[in-house]
Design a protein around this motif. Structure first.
Motif, PDB file in Angstrom:
ATOM      1  N   ILE A 119     -44.740 -60.845 -20.311  1.00 19.50           N
ATOM      2  CA  ILE A 119     -45.043 -60.819 -21.744  1.00 19.50           C
ATOM      3  C   ILE A 119     -44.573 -62.124 -22.385  1.00 19.50           C
ATOM      4  CG2 ILE A 119     -44.939 -58.307 -21.869  1.00 19.50           C
ATOM      5  CD1 ILE A 119     -42.150 -58.571 -23.102  1.00 19.50           C
ATOM      6  N   PRO A 120     -45.205 -62.542 -23.491  1.00 23.99           N
ATOM      7  CA  PRO A 120     -44.899 -63.843 -24.104  1.00 23.99           C
ATOM      8  C   PRO A 120     -43.425 -64.067 -24.423  1.00 23.99           C
ATOM      9  CG  PRO A 120     -46.908 -62.946 -25.039  1.00 23.99           C
ATOM     10  CD  PRO A 120     -46.336 -61.873 -24.158  1.00 23.99           C
ATOM     11  N   ASP A 121     -42.721 -63.031 -24.918  1.00 27.21           N
ATOM     12  CA  ASP A 121     -41.309 -63.200 -25.279  1.00 27.21           C
ATOM     13  C   ASP A 121     -40.465 -63.604 -24.073  1.00 27.21           C
ATOM     14  OD1 ASP A 121     -41.629 -62.716 -27.924  1.00 27.21           O
ATOM     15  OD2 ASP A 121     -40.898 -60.651 -27.897  1.00 27.21           O
ATOM     16  N   ILE A 122     -40.757 -63.011 -22.920  1.00 30.58           N
ATOM     17  CA  ILE A 122     -40.014 -63.354 -21.702  1.00 30.58           C
ATOM     18  C   ILE A 122     -40.465 -64.714 -21.187  1.00 30.58           C
ATOM     19  CG2 ILE A 122     -39.559 -62.708 -19.307  1.00 30.58           C
ATOM     20  CD1 ILE A 122     -39.881 -59.802 -20.100  1.00 30.58           C
ATOM     21  N   ARG A 123     -41.760 -64.934 -21.199  1.00 32.18           N
ATOM     22  CA  ARG A 123     -42.310 -66.188 -20.675  1.00 32.18           C
ATOM     23  C   ARG A 123     -41.750 -67.394 -21.429  1.00 32.18           C
ATOM     24  NH1 ARG A 123     -47.298 -64.683 -20.818  1.00 32.18           N
ATOM     25  NH2 ARG A 123     -47.972 -65.802 -22.680  1.00 32.18           N
ATOM     26  N   SER A 124     -41.656 -67.282 -22.741  1.00 27.37           N
ATOM     27  CA  SER A 124     -41.157 -68.400 -23.538  1.00 27.37           C
ATOM     28  C   SER A 124     -39.688 -68.687 -23.238  1.00 27.37           C
ATOM     29  CB  SER A 124     -41.342 -68.110 -25.030  1.00 27.37           C
ATOM     30  OG  SER A 124     -40.588 -66.978 -25.430  1.00 27.37           O
ATOM     31  N   ARG A 125     -38.916 -67.642 -22.970  1.00 27.16           N
ATOM     32  CA  ARG A 125     -37.500 -67.835 -22.644  1.00 27.16           C
ATOM     33  C   ARG A 125     -37.342 -68.472 -21.263  1.00 27.16           C
ATOM     34  NH1 ARG A 125     -33.903 -64.693 -25.987  1.00 27.16           N
ATOM     35  NH2 ARG A 125     -35.094 -63.540 -27.552  1.00 27.16           N
ATOM     36  N   PHE A 126     -38.158 -68.043 -20.310  1.00 27.05           N
ATOM     37  CA  PHE A 126     -38.105 -68.641 -18.980  1.00 27.05           C
ATOM     38  C   PHE A 126     -38.527 -70.112 -19.012  1.00 27.05           C
ATOM     39  CE2 PHE A 126     -38.289 -64.489 -16.448  1.00 27.05           C
ATOM     40  CZ  PHE A 126     -37.048 -64.704 -15.866  1.00 27.05           C
ATOM     41  N   ASN A 127     -39.467 -70.432 -19.871  1.00 26.94           N
ATOM     42  CA  ASN A 127     -40.013 -71.795 -19.891  1.00 26.94           C
ATOM     43  C   ASN A 127     -39.005 -72.845 -20.347  1.00 26.94           C
ATOM     44  OD1 ASN A 127     -42.513 -71.098 -18.874  1.00 26.94           O
ATOM     45  ND2 ASN A 127     -43.446 -70.791 -20.888  1.00 26.94           N
ATOM     46  N   VAL A 128     -37.941 -72.428 -21.038  1.00 32.29           N
ATOM     47  CA  VAL A 128     -36.939 -73.399 -21.494  1.00 32.29           C
ATOM     48  C   VAL A 128     -35.746 -73.482 -20.534  1.00 32.29           C
ATOM     49  CG1 VAL A 128     -37.590 -73.121 -23.907  1.00 32.29           C
ATOM     50  CG2 VAL A 128     -35.759 -71.700 -22.967  1.00 32.29           C
ATOM     51  N   ILE A 129     -35.782 -72.684 -19.460  1.00 35.89           N
ATOM     52  CA  ILE A 129     -34.713 -72.717 -18.461  1.00 35.89           C
ATOM     53  C   ILE A 129     -35.020 -73.803 -17.435  1.00 35.89           C
ATOM     54  CG2 ILE A 129     -33.586 -71.409 -16.609  1.00 35.89           C
ATOM     55  CD1 ILE A 129     -34.126 -68.865 -18.187  1.00 35.89           C
ATOM     56  N   THR A 130     -33.987 -74.464 -16.945  1.00 34.27           N
ATOM     57  CA  THR A 130     -34.162 -75.483 -15.910  1.00 34.27           C
ATOM     58  C   THR A 130     -34.795 -74.881 -14.663  1.00 34.27           C
ATOM     59  OG1 THR A 130     -32.246 -76.732 -16.690  1.00 34.27           O
ATOM     60  CG2 THR A 130     -32.969 -77.138 -14.428  1.00 34.27           C
ATOM     61  N   HIS A 131     -35.843 -75.546 -14.156  1.00 41.17           N
ATOM     62  CA  HIS A 131     -36.510 -75.122 -12.924  1.00 41.17           C
ATOM     63  C   HIS A 131     -36.152 -76.084 -11.796  1.00 41.17           C
ATOM     64  CE1 HIS A 131     -38.736 -72.891 -15.865  1.00 41.17           C
ATOM     65  NE2 HIS A 131     -39.640 -72.444 -15.017  1.00 41.17           N
ATOM     66  N   MET A 132     -35.776 -75.535 -10.653  1.00 40.47           N
ATOM     67  CA  MET A 132     -35.536 -76.338  -9.460  1.00 40.47           C
ATOM     68  C   MET A 132     -36.499 -75.864  -8.375  1.00 40.47           C
ATOM     69  SD  MET A 132     -33.112 -78.397 -10.369  1.00 40.47           S
ATOM     70  CE  MET A 132     -32.504 -79.063  -8.833  1.00 40.47           C
ATOM     71  N   GLN A 133     -37.379 -76.757  -7.929  1.00 43.14           N
ATOM     72  CA  GLN A 133     -38.400 -76.402  -6.941  1.00 43.14           C
ATOM     73  C   GLN A 133     -37.968 -76.872  -5.560  1.00 43.14           C
ATOM     74  OE1 GLN A 133     -41.832 -75.052  -7.654  1.00 43.14           O
ATOM     75  NE2 GLN A 133     -41.713 -74.724  -5.435  1.00 43.14           N
ATOM     76  N   ILE A 134     -37.891 -75.935  -4.615  1.00 40.24           N
ATOM     77  CA  ILE A 134     -37.602 -76.309  -3.231  1.00 40.24           C
ATOM     78  C   ILE A 134     -38.843 -76.984  -2.658  1.00 40.24           C
ATOM     79  CG2 ILE A 134     -37.044 -75.465  -0.918  1.00 40.24           C
ATOM     80  CD1 ILE A 134     -35.555 -73.149  -2.229  1.00 40.24           C
ATOM     81  N   PRO A 135     -38.737 -78.230  -2.207  1.00 34.72           N
ATOM     82  CA  PRO A 135     -39.925 -78.944  -1.722  1.00 34.72           C
ATOM     83  C   PRO A 135     -40.394 -78.422  -0.371  1.00 34.72           C
ATOM     84  CG  PRO A 135     -37.966 -80.274  -1.366  1.00 34.72           C
ATOM     85  CD  PRO A 135     -37.520 -79.063  -2.140  1.00 34.72           C
ATOM     86  N   ASN A 136     -41.651 -78.702  -0.059  1.00 31.66           N
ATOM     87  CA  ASN A 136     -42.168 -78.353   1.260  1.00 31.66           C
ATOM     88  C   ASN A 136     -41.381 -79.108   2.330  1.00 31.66           C
ATOM     89  OD1 ASN A 136     -44.209 -76.635   0.295  1.00 31.66           O
ATOM     90  ND2 ASN A 136     -45.592 -78.359  -0.039  1.00 31.66           N
ATOM     91  N   PRO A 137     -41.180 -78.500   3.488  1.00 35.05           N
ATOM     92  CA  PRO A 137     -40.358 -79.149   4.522  1.00 35.05           C
ATOM     93  C   PRO A 137     -41.091 -80.292   5.212  1.00 35.05           C
ATOM     94  CG  PRO A 137     -41.285 -77.104   5.367  1.00 35.05           C
ATOM     95  CD  PRO A 137     -41.676 -77.176   3.914  1.00 35.05           C
ATOM     96  N   ASP A 138     -40.365 -81.371   5.468  1.00 35.10           N
ATOM     97  CA  ASP A 138     -40.927 -82.431   6.299  1.00 35.10           C
ATOM     98  C   ASP A 138     -40.599 -82.127   7.760  1.00 35.10           C
ATOM     99  OD1 ASP A 138     -38.240 -83.027   6.548  1.00 35.10           O
ATOM    100  OD2 ASP A 138     -38.347 -84.948   5.498  1.00 35.10           O
ATOM    101  N   ASN A 139     -41.011 -83.013   8.664  1.00 35.34           N
ATOM    102  CA  ASN A 139     -40.793 -82.763  10.095  1.00 35.34           C
ATOM    103  C   ASN A 139     -39.321 -82.574  10.431  1.00 35.34           C
ATOM    104  OD1 ASN A 139     -43.499 -82.911  10.641  1.00 35.34           O
ATOM    105  ND2 ASN A 139     -43.306 -84.440  12.261  1.00 35.34           N
ATOM    106  N   GLU A 140     -38.480 -83.398   9.830  1.00 36.50           N
ATOM    107  CA  GLU A 140     -37.051 -83.339  10.131  1.00 36.50           C
ATOM    108  C   GLU A 140     -36.474 -81.977   9.762  1.00 36.50           C
ATOM    109  OE1 GLU A 140     -33.007 -86.008   9.321  1.00 36.50           O
ATOM    110  OE2 GLU A 140     -34.736 -86.190   7.981  1.00 36.50           O
ATOM    111  N   ILE A 141     -36.848 -81.480   8.594  1.00 37.42           N
ATOM    112  CA  ILE A 141     -36.332 -80.185   8.163  1.00 37.42           C
ATOM    113  C   ILE A 141     -36.937 -79.059   8.997  1.00 37.42           C
ATOM    114  CG2 ILE A 141     -36.379 -78.517   6.263  1.00 37.42           C
ATOM    115  CD1 ILE A 141     -35.792 -80.748   4.359  1.00 37.42           C
ATOM    116  N   CYS A 142     -38.222 -79.175   9.339  1.00 33.41           N
ATOM    117  CA  CYS A 142     -38.854 -78.153  10.186  1.00 33.41           C
ATOM    118  C   CYS A 142     -38.118 -78.019  11.518  1.00 33.41           C
ATOM    119  CB  CYS A 142     -40.320 -78.498  10.432  1.00 33.41           C
ATOM    120  SG  CYS A 142     -41.410 -78.210   9.021  1.00 33.41           S
TER     121      CYS A 142
END
Length: 208
Positions: A119-142
């Protein structure tokens, strides 16, 4: 002989592999000065979200919140895993009540589309929180992930086996986990170690 012992994943910091592609994630987890109340950690299945949360739990003294918990101490650091298990009402109450406290919250989310459908009220609150995205793994991490998974399964996979597998699977956390899990199953069934010859036969019969 390979025996079917119970196995467990290790979630210590030493077992979370980092390189230049994902070091910023562990730096954020470890540095209290970077936190601003709440953080959303985004990553696909098997990408290490819960592993990172356990590292932060040890550092911060936090706890994993049960969806059924009704008496929440917002002065503590809280980890919310599998957000889809929480009702929208529960999520809204957590977002609202936590804004009045000094505790931090780490949200673990597999896909940001989950937020878009709230719902919009929750979505708007989440949108102002810091997002940290785990990147796709490269060969070394795989390679490092495969080595850890084999070790967690109680199997000794040499580098030639890991190099053989990496050339035949997609660079994704889920694909890596599924491949190693299937190899582990076949090793148990046939009481074989994961040699290149044996793993090759598994790919020919079950991984194609």
């Amino acid at each position: 002989m390979i025996l079917n012992f119970n196995w467990s994943e290790s979630s210590s910091k030493a077992n979370f592999f980092t390189n230049k592609t994902n070091r910023f994630i562990i730096n954020w987890i470890e540095n209290d000065n970077l936190w601003n109340g709440q953080t959303i950690l985004v990553g696909p299945k098997k990408s290490g979200k819960t592993h990172l949360a356990n590292i932060w739990k040890e550092i911060s003294g936090g706890f994993f919140l049960d969806p059924e918990c009704s008496n929440i101490d917002y002065s503590k650091n809280i980890i919310i895993d599998n957000v889809n298990r929480f009702s929208e009402e529960k999520i809204f109450n957590i977002l609202f009540n936590s804004s009045q406290s000094n505790g931090n919250i780490l949200w673990l989310i597999e896909d940001l589309n989950f937020i878009d459908n709230l719902i919009p009220d929750i979505r708007s609150r989440f949108n102002v929180i810091t997002h940290m995205q785990i990147p796709n793994p490269d060969n070394e991490i795989c390679i490092a992930i495969m080595h850890k998974l084999f070790r967690d399964f109680g199997l000794d996979a040499h580098n030639d086996v890991l190099q053989f597998i990496i050339k035949r699977v997609k660079r994704s956390y889920d694909e890596i986990y599924n491949a190693v899990s299937r190899i582990h199953t076949q090793c148990i069934i046939h009481k074989r170690a994961p040699s290149v010859i044996f793993v090759s036969s598994i790919f020919e019969t079950s991984l194609n």
